[in-house]
Design an enzyme around this catalytic site. Sequence first.
Site, PDB file in Angstrom:
ATOM      1  N   THR A  94      97.313  22.169 -25.444  1.00 31.22           N
ATOM      2  CA  THR A  94      96.802  22.866 -26.624  1.00 31.22           C
ATOM      3  C   THR A  94      96.671  24.355 -26.335  1.00 31.22           C
ATOM      4  O   THR A  94      97.117  24.833 -25.283  1.00 31.22           O
ATOM      5  CB  THR A  94      95.491  22.199 -27.122  1.00 31.22           C
ATOM      6  OG1 THR A  94      95.138  22.777 -28.366  1.00 31.22           O
ATOM      7  CG2 THR A  94      94.336  22.360 -26.129  1.00 31.22           C
ATOM      8  N   LYS A 103     100.797  26.065 -25.428  1.00 34.87           N
ATOM      9  CA  LYS A 103     101.874  25.297 -26.072  1.00 34.87           C
ATOM     10  C   LYS A 103     103.274  25.909 -25.911  1.00 34.87           C
ATOM     11  O   LYS A 103     104.265  25.191 -25.948  1.00 34.87           O
ATOM     12  CB  LYS A 103     101.582  25.134 -27.570  1.00 34.87           C
ATOM     13  CG  LYS A 103     100.483  24.137 -27.872  1.00 34.87           C
ATOM     14  CD  LYS A 103     100.385  23.946 -29.365  1.00 34.87           C
ATOM     15  CE  LYS A 103      99.366  22.901 -29.735  1.00 34.87           C
ATOM     16  NZ  LYS A 103      99.373  22.607 -31.165  1.00 34.87           N
ATOM     17  N   ASP A 114     103.043  17.503 -33.643  1.00 36.10           N
ATOM     18  CA  ASP A 114     102.210  18.097 -34.705  1.00 36.10           C
ATOM     19  C   ASP A 114     102.843  17.920 -36.093  1.00 36.10           C
ATOM     20  O   ASP A 114     102.160  17.578 -37.056  1.00 36.10           O
ATOM     21  CB  ASP A 114     102.000  19.599 -34.450  1.00 36.10           C
ATOM     22  CG  ASP A 114     101.033  19.852 -33.303  1.00 36.10           C
ATOM     23  OD1 ASP A 114     100.151  19.017 -33.074  1.00 36.10           O
ATOM     24  OD2 ASP A 114     101.169  20.902 -32.646  1.00 36.10           O
ATOM     25  N   ALA A 145     102.494  31.304 -41.720  1.00 38.75           N
ATOM     26  CA  ALA A 145     103.763  31.144 -41.006  1.00 38.75           C
ATOM     27  C   ALA A 145     103.561  31.330 -39.504  1.00 38.75           C
ATOM     28  O   ALA A 145     104.394  31.923 -38.817  1.00 38.75           O
ATOM     29  CB  ALA A 145     104.786  32.142 -41.558  1.00 38.75           C
TER      30      ALA A 145
END
Length: 287
Positions: free
Chosen positions: A66, A70, A106, A132
Site C-alpha cells: 500500500t 505501490k 484494486d 485521475a
Amino acid sequence: MLGQKEKLFALLGHPVKHSLSPLMHNDQFKRFNLPYYYHAFDVAPKDLKDAVNGMRALGFSGFNVTVPHKVEVMKYIDEIEEDAEKIGAVNTVVYEEGKWVGCNTDGIGYVASLVAETGEALKDYRVLMIGAGGAARAVAVGLARYGVKELVITNRTLSKAEDIVHHLPGEGTYRVLDKKEAEKETPTFDVIINTTSIGMSPSLEETPWTVDPLKPNCLCSDLIYNPRMTKWLKEAREKGARVLNGVGMFVGQGSAAFERWTGIKPDTKRMTEVVHSHLKESSDVNK
Ligand code: ATR
C-alpha cells in the site's frame, strides 16, 4: 521453519497502523481452517528492497503493498501482470514458481463491488469518474476490462485524465471533459464515482461533485470509507440516489488477493461485516 501447510502473508506500507487488512484476512483464514497468518509491516521507503528480499528469504507466500510503495515495489519483483503494468502500480504480489509476480486487484475488486450493486446492467451504464490519480487509474482499467457503455473522466488537471484514457485497454467509448462540461452532463450519468480525497479528513465538509440534479436512480460511489458516509454521499442519498462507499472497493481488492493466494473464493459478506464493525467501533470511540 514453517510447517508444510503453514503460510505467511504480509502488508507492506508506511504507515500501516490503521490498516484493516490483517483483521479481514486473518478472519477468513480462520473461517476456512487455513494455518495461514497475515501481518502488517511498517516499512520506510528506503527499506522496501530489503523487506521484499527478506520475505523471499523467509518463505512468505504473498503480500499486499500500500501507500507509498505501490509503484516503487515494481522494481523489486520478478514479473508484472499486464493490468498492473497498465495501472502503473502493484497492490498484490503472489509467489508463483519461484517468482514474485505483481498484480493489481484494486480495479477488479472495485468493479466486483459495483456489480454487486448494479448487476449486469453496469454494461449498459454511462459512468462519470471524478479524479485521475492512482486509484482512478485502477478503477478506469477495471471498468474498461468489464466494458461499460461509456466512461467519462473529469479532473482538476485534465492532462492526467487524458493520459488515463489514452492507455485504457479495449475498444470502449472513453471521453475526457472539463468540470464545466461534465457538470452540464451530470443528469445523464447512471454512475458517478469520486476517486479524489475530497470528503476525507481534513476536507470533511467539502463535496467533490454536485447532486443537483442527478439522473433518477443514479448510483453515487465514493472510494472513501473513512468516514463511511462522506458529505457528498449523504447529499446524494437525500436526493434519492443509490450510494456505495469505499468499503466495497477495500473488500473487493482484498477478496481478489485472497483468491489469488489460496485459490478459494472468500466470504465477502463476512469480510464486509468485519470491516464495517471495526469502522463503527472506531467512529464510536471518536465521538
Ligand atoms: P490516489 O492514489 O488516492 O488516487 P493521487 O494519485 O494523489 O491519490 O490522486 C488524487 C486525485 O484527487 C487527483 O485526481 C487530484 O487531482 P489533480 O490530478 O488535479 O491533482 C484529485 N484531488 C485531490 N485534491 C483535490 C482538490 N482539492 N480538488 C480537486 N481535485 C483534487
